[in-house]
Design an enzyme around this catalytic site. Structure first.
Site, PDB file in Angstrom:
ATOM      1  N   ASP A  72      35.115  43.956  33.519  1.00  0.00           N
ATOM      2  CA  ASP A  72      33.878  44.583  33.983  1.00  0.00           C
ATOM      3  C   ASP A  72      32.668  43.977  33.270  1.00  0.00           C
ATOM      4  O   ASP A  72      31.650  43.666  33.901  1.00  0.00           O
ATOM      5  CB  ASP A  72      33.952  46.096  33.739  1.00  0.00           C
ATOM      6  CG  ASP A  72      32.672  46.808  34.124  1.00  0.00           C
ATOM      7  OD1 ASP A  72      32.367  46.889  35.327  1.00  0.00           O
ATOM      8  OD2 ASP A  72      31.965  47.292  33.218  1.00  0.00           O
ATOM      9  N   GLU A 144      38.995  43.237  38.482  1.00  0.00           N
ATOM     10  CA  GLU A 144      38.298  43.196  37.194  1.00  0.00           C
ATOM     11  C   GLU A 144      39.248  42.760  36.077  1.00  0.00           C
ATOM     12  O   GLU A 144      38.876  41.952  35.217  1.00  0.00           O
ATOM     13  CB  GLU A 144      37.720  44.572  36.874  1.00  0.00           C
ATOM     14  CG  GLU A 144      36.527  44.954  37.723  1.00  0.00           C
ATOM     15  CD  GLU A 144      35.948  46.293  37.335  1.00  0.00           C
ATOM     16  OE1 GLU A 144      34.710  46.445  37.373  1.00  0.00           O
ATOM     17  OE2 GLU A 144      36.726  47.208  37.001  1.00  0.00           O
TER      18      GLU A 144
END
Length: 271
Positions: A72, A144
């Site tokens: 992220d 992610e």
């Protein structure tokens, strides 16, 4: 003698992915990321949903949640830098909203679906049976985590190449920009103020149609000059359409419209 020594101390050959229990999955991922995984365990961790680790009842198994956290952060950096370099006329607020849409779970999930990432996921039996391989949230988290694994394994440039070739394809970015976040009035207000204009003014110019199917036509003005128009079934919808039209006009101006260049574009700055 020296030949014997070279044979004796020759480095052991690197294990082949074909010999790995998940060799076929890792080989397919290698094609996806554009290189051979140097640390296969990272990629298996990136694909491992917590349901798999829980069902396996093995303490040494770690789900992809930590790599998701890292990925992220890496995504924010890569997408933020990409937008900064390719959208020189956009304000900080516009770039922030655009980045949020590009790294949203919805966009990440759809990107992962396009890559068919779901087929590689390690899922618990119940999660797999209930559609986990097509679950947008699970896919977004795995994307992610995969970015995080790629960053740790091969560095920021490899992660950047992967993200730019999947998440940031020109067509995908253009579509996100065109769709916007739905609040064109707020975007127009911010853009107008960043370029030295006052707040936009919306004027209803016509109302037509029967009472149960009214159509409103609205003009958006900056400094008294019309910069966009739109219509809708109510005033709010028509104003949003007019704001969107104005945004397209302002963003199309090169160099960017500002208070110093308003006369050349037929718009008067706010006093």
């Amino acid at each position: 003698m020296f030949a014997w020594l070279r044979r004796r101390f020759r480095p052991s050959p690197r294990p082949s992915l074909a010999d790995h229990p998940h060799g076929s999955t890792l080989a397919a991922l290698g094609s996806l990321i554009g290189g051979t995984p140097e640390r296969p365990a990272l990629y298996l961790e990136a694909l491992m949903h917590r349901s798999f680790a829980r069902d396996a009842l093995r303490a040494e198994l770690v789900s992809n949640e930590r790599l998701e956290f890292l990925g992220d952060a890496v995504l924010d950096l890569i997408v933020g830098e990409h937008l900064f370099r390719s959208n020189l006329s956009r304000s900080e607020g516009e770039l922030t909203r655009l980045r949020a849409r590009l790294v949203s779970g919805r966009h990440l999930g759809r990107t992962a679906q396009a890559l068919d990432l779901g087929q590689y996921l390690l899922l618990g039996a119940n999660t797999a049976q209930t559609g986990g391989r097509h679950n947008e949230t699970i896919l977004a988290d795995a994307y992610e985590a995969l970015v995080g694994a790629l960053y740790l394994d091969q560095g920021i440039e490899a992660a950047r190449q992967f993200v730019e070739s999947t998440l940031l394809q020109p067509g995908a970015v253009d579509q996100i920009i065109e769709q916007g976040d739905g609040n064109h009035k707020s975007a127009l207000l911010e853009l107008a103020q960043s370029r030295g204009f006052g707040a936009p003014v919306y004027e209803v110019v016509t109302e037509s149609g029967p009472p149960h199917e009214r159509v409103f036509a609205v003009v958006a003005r900056l400094g008294g000059q019309p910069v966009g128009s739109g219509s809708g079934r109510n005033k709010k919808e028509a104003e949003q359409a007019a704001a969107h039209s104005a945004l397209l006009l302002l963003r199309a101006n090169e160099p960017p419209m500002s208070a110093s260049t308003e006369r050349s574009n037929g718009v008067s700055p706010a006093p």
